[in-house]
Design an enzyme around this catalytic site. Structure first.
Site, PDB file in Angstrom:
ATOM      1  N   HIS A  54      -4.193 -51.653   8.289  1.00 29.76           N
ATOM      2  CA  HIS A  54      -4.415 -50.729   9.393  1.00 29.76           C
ATOM      3  C   HIS A  54      -3.259 -50.886  10.389  1.00 29.76           C
ATOM      4  O   HIS A  54      -2.613 -51.938  10.439  1.00 29.76           O
ATOM      5  CB  HIS A  54      -5.752 -51.039  10.085  1.00 29.76           C
ATOM      6  CG  HIS A  54      -6.959 -50.595   9.300  1.00 29.76           C
ATOM      7  ND1 HIS A  54      -8.194 -50.417   9.859  1.00 29.76           N
ATOM      8  CD2 HIS A  54      -7.088 -50.274   7.988  1.00 29.76           C
ATOM      9  CE1 HIS A  54      -9.057 -50.015   8.923  1.00 29.76           C
ATOM     10  NE2 HIS A  54      -8.409 -49.936   7.782  1.00 29.76           N
ATOM     11  N   GLU A  56      -3.098 -51.470  13.549  1.00 31.16           N
ATOM     12  CA  GLU A  56      -3.172 -52.614  14.469  1.00 31.16           C
ATOM     13  C   GLU A  56      -2.826 -53.917  13.748  1.00 31.16           C
ATOM     14  O   GLU A  56      -2.101 -54.765  14.279  1.00 31.16           O
ATOM     15  CB  GLU A  56      -4.583 -52.744  15.062  1.00 31.16           C
ATOM     16  CG  GLU A  56      -5.040 -51.559  15.895  1.00 31.16           C
ATOM     17  CD  GLU A  56      -5.843 -50.545  15.073  1.00 31.16           C
ATOM     18  OE1 GLU A  56      -5.477 -50.267  13.899  1.00 31.16           O
ATOM     19  OE2 GLU A  56      -6.841 -50.030  15.610  1.00 31.16           O
ATOM     20  N   CYS A  84     -11.283 -50.433  14.780  1.00 33.81           N
ATOM     21  CA  CYS A  84     -12.459 -50.720  13.952  1.00 33.81           C
ATOM     22  C   CYS A  84     -12.791 -52.209  14.095  1.00 33.81           C
ATOM     23  O   CYS A  84     -12.022 -52.975  14.669  1.00 33.81           O
ATOM     24  CB  CYS A  84     -12.167 -50.364  12.490  1.00 33.81           C
ATOM     25  SG  CYS A  84     -11.167 -51.613  11.619  1.00 33.81           S
TER      26      CYS A  84
END
Lengths: 156, 156
Positions: A54, A56, A84
């Site tokens: 992801h 991040e 998330c």
């Protein structure tokens, strides 16, 4: 001097470029320290066949590699989408001090990325979660854990 | 035919070796498909200066690299310690179908790894969490999200 909007715009640019190359969803992130970008990432789940890639997580890994530390407590993260649970966990482990996000969890759900179920799952006691979690070999695992506690140079 | 205890023992062995080399905490993991180990990992947070390098994340990334997919829905994971929220998120994203763990979250807390606060944090509404989470540039981020929704080849 760059503004918060500038950093978000940079994250959006990373996300858009990756998304148009088919590397993953519309998720980009930058890690910022003292007004400078020290880490960049965008969703590469498809490109790298890595479900943990992801924006991040990639940006945190990039910042840590550049700075040579696993602790980013003087840094903030700018991410196109509200994190998330996995990314939130990574943010807590990296000790980032602030999260700036563009679109909301609810906005992501509208385009097919529904993190809400994962938040609900993780908030449940483990026995009530969808993915079964069972104990095996606890005695031997405990020996390992207690061995760690006796090591002279352990770090957290 | 290997048993569940065998897989856990293998994960413990990986964890112990890494821990004794000073690479990280007592956390190792294996991903298993159809009775065979298809991914291995151990905590490398210190060795790689990567806060996301927990045993489970490393094992998932390894399995995905070996199998060439970000979806592990026919796999199970064996991990020496009950997963933290980050690893649980990674497990859900990878769609692993079962989790086998050795020592409990409470056992890990006894040796100084306290994941309980992270579970509590992630279960809170974002405004109530310790790490501030603020919205910035939502209109531009929404343009990005909606652009994604129009792409012909998007995958989830």
């Amino acid at each position: 001097m760059k503004t918060e909007e500038d950093f978000m715009r940079h994250a959006i640019g990373l996300a858009r470029a990756g998304m148009l190359r088919g590397e993953g969803g519309p998720f980009g992130a930058v890690v910022v320290r003292a007004g400078e970008i020290v880490g960049e990432g965008w969703n590469r789940v498809l490109a790298s066949a890595d479900p943990t890639a992801h924006g991040e997580v990639v940006a945190i890994r990039d910042a840590c590699a550049r700075l040579g530390t696993h602790v980013l407590d003087d840094c903030e993260i700018f991410t196109t989408g509200q994190p998330c649970p996995m990314c939130l966990g990574a943010i807590y482990w990296a000790r980032l001090r602030k999260i700036h996000y563009g679109f909301r969890i609810e906005d992501a759900a509208e385009i097919g990325f529904d993190d809400r179920e994962f938040f609900q799952q993780i908030a449940l006691p483990s026995a009530a979660r969808r993915v079964p979690e069972v104990e095996v070999g606890r005695p031997e695992a405990l020996v390992l854990a207690r061995e760690y506690a006796t090591l002279p140079h352990r770090t957290y």
